[in-house]
Write an enzyme that holds these catalytic residues in place. Structure first.
Site: not given
Ligand SMILES: C=C1C[C@]23C[C@H]1CC[C@H]2[C@@]12CCC[C@@](C)(C(=O)O1)[C@H]2[C@@H]3C(=O)O
Ligand SMILES: O=C(O)CCC(=O)C(=O)O
Ligand SMILES: [Fe+2]
Length: 348
Positions: A230, A232, A286, A296
């Site tokens: 994905h 961010d 990533h 982890r």
């Molecule tokens: C501030 C954020 C950024 C979010 C949404 C919200 C809270 C959780 C984050 C994540 C974390 C895990 C990958 C991601 C792709 C997901 O599914 O949740 C991220 C997402 C984003 O970067 O879009």
């Molecule tokens: O756990 C990690 O190293 C990456 C987590 C991540 O990609 C995210 O929170 O968006």
């Molecule tokens: Fe991420």
């Protein structure tokens, strides 16, 4: 000022995608979490053997925030890698340790307790699976806890008599991260030669979210994935990883492991920075793999401009490749199209 919760409330998830696996009672990887073989899977074929770790360390730039040529170092890293490891960042290692300790404390609670603070279908904060889960055919070996603003409401449900330490640690970390992220953003804008007047006000008012990620030890790590590939969505993510697991995709090389460096933070760029920089700082793909022995933990700090503010390629861009929209509009497009969000707003 618009908040994250306001942006997400109109684009609810299905509850079955919010509830993580009950890791407490799971002894084998269930069918729902076994990923079929594809060109990107199983991950083990792509993980660099450990004697190549030295090599992967030297690939991804490691930048000292106090280096005299830091603007150039960061600028280059953002243009060519979209990710770098940051040292000398000024966040005390004791604070990072405390955040991780509190995160472990949270995820070690009984499943029943964690579910008391389950994120609601249209919510932004609390315990639950990653938002990306709703786009996948298989589930992730992951559980998360999202904080936006004060965590007190949820923490006092988790620990009715003892939530103060958790809240103090998280709030302190958010405060220090905010100032670090602001510093990094200004350095990036300097490299892009964006006038501070154009953007600084938005960045000074920037919002944030803290995502605690948990990847429990997995009985069969080759069959599943922690976080699927994905990008961010926000401007930038500042991440601390307790153990190996993060990989980034780099054209011409493939998946590269980001080896944890003691005391360093991983900085990676997101979609909003891609938009602001008119594609000059592309967001980086990533993913996270899991392992058999360790539980982890990673802590991701995301920052973004106020959700009701406009984002567009900065004024100097000769030929804007993305159309202008509000942060909220973008997040809602992301919530519907996930990884295709940037192509939806690309000017054809
Ligand atoms: C501030 C954020 C950024 C979010 C949404 C919200 C809270 C959780 C984050 C994540 C974390 C895990 C990958 C991601 C792709 C997901 O599914 O949740 C991220 C997402 C984003 O970067 O879009
Ligand atoms: O756990 C990690 O190293 C990456 C987590 C991540 O990609 C995210 O929170 O968006
Ligand atoms: Fe991420």
């Amino acid at each position: 000022m618009g908040t994250l919760s306001e942006a997400y409330k109109d684009v609810p998830m299905r509850l079955k995608h919010v509830i993580p696996l009950d890791f407490e009672s799971t002894k084998v990887v269930p069918e729902s979490h076994i990923w079929p073989e594809t060109e990107n899977f199983p991950l083990s074929d792509h993980i660099l053997p450990s004697d190549d770790n030295e090599k992967s360390k030297s690939w991804i730039p490691v930048i000292d925030l106090m280096a005299p040529n830091v603007v150039e170092l960061i600028g280059h890293a953002c243009e060519t890698w979209g990710v770098f490891q940051l040292t000398n960042h000024g966040i005390p290692s004791s604070l990072i340790h405390d955040v991780e300790f509190q995160a472990r404390r949270l995820f070690s609670l009984p499943t029943k307790q964690k579910l008391k603070v389950l994120r609601s279908a249209g919510g932004a904060t609390g315990y639950g699976a990653a938002r990306m889960a709703q786009f996948l055919t298989k589930y992730l070996w992951h559980e998360g806890f999202t904080i936006a603003g004060s965590p007190v409401e949820h923490a006092s449900v988790l620990w009715p008599h003892d939530h103060k330490t958790f809240c103090d640690v998280m709030e302190n970390y958010q405060k220090m991260m905010k100032s670090l992220a602001h510093q990094l953003l200004l350095l990036m804008l300097k490299w892009l030669e964006v006038s501070e007047d154009e953007l600084n006000w938005k960045l000074s008012m920037s919002q944030d979210a803290l995502q605690l990620n948990s990847f429990p030890a997995c009985p069969d790590p080759k069959s599943t994935i922690g976080l699927a590939p994905h990008t961010d969505s926000m401007l930038m993510t500042v991440l601390h990883q307790s153990h190996e697991g993060l990989q980034i995709f780099h054209d011409g090389i493939g998946w590269v492991t980001v080896s944890p460096i003691e005391g360093a933070l991983v900085v990676n760029l997101g979609n909003l920075m891609d938009i602001l920089s008119n594609g000059k700082f592309p967001s980086i793909q990533h993913r996270v793999f899991v392992n058999q022995i360790r539980h982890r933990i990673s802590v991701a700090y995301f920052c973004f401009p106020p959700t009701d503010s406009q984002v567009a390629p900065f004024a100097k861009s000769e030929c804007p490749i993305y159309s202008s929209l509000t942060v909220k509009e973008f997040l809602q497009i992301r919530a519907k199209h996930m990884e295709d969000a940037l192509s939806v707003i690309t000017i054809k």
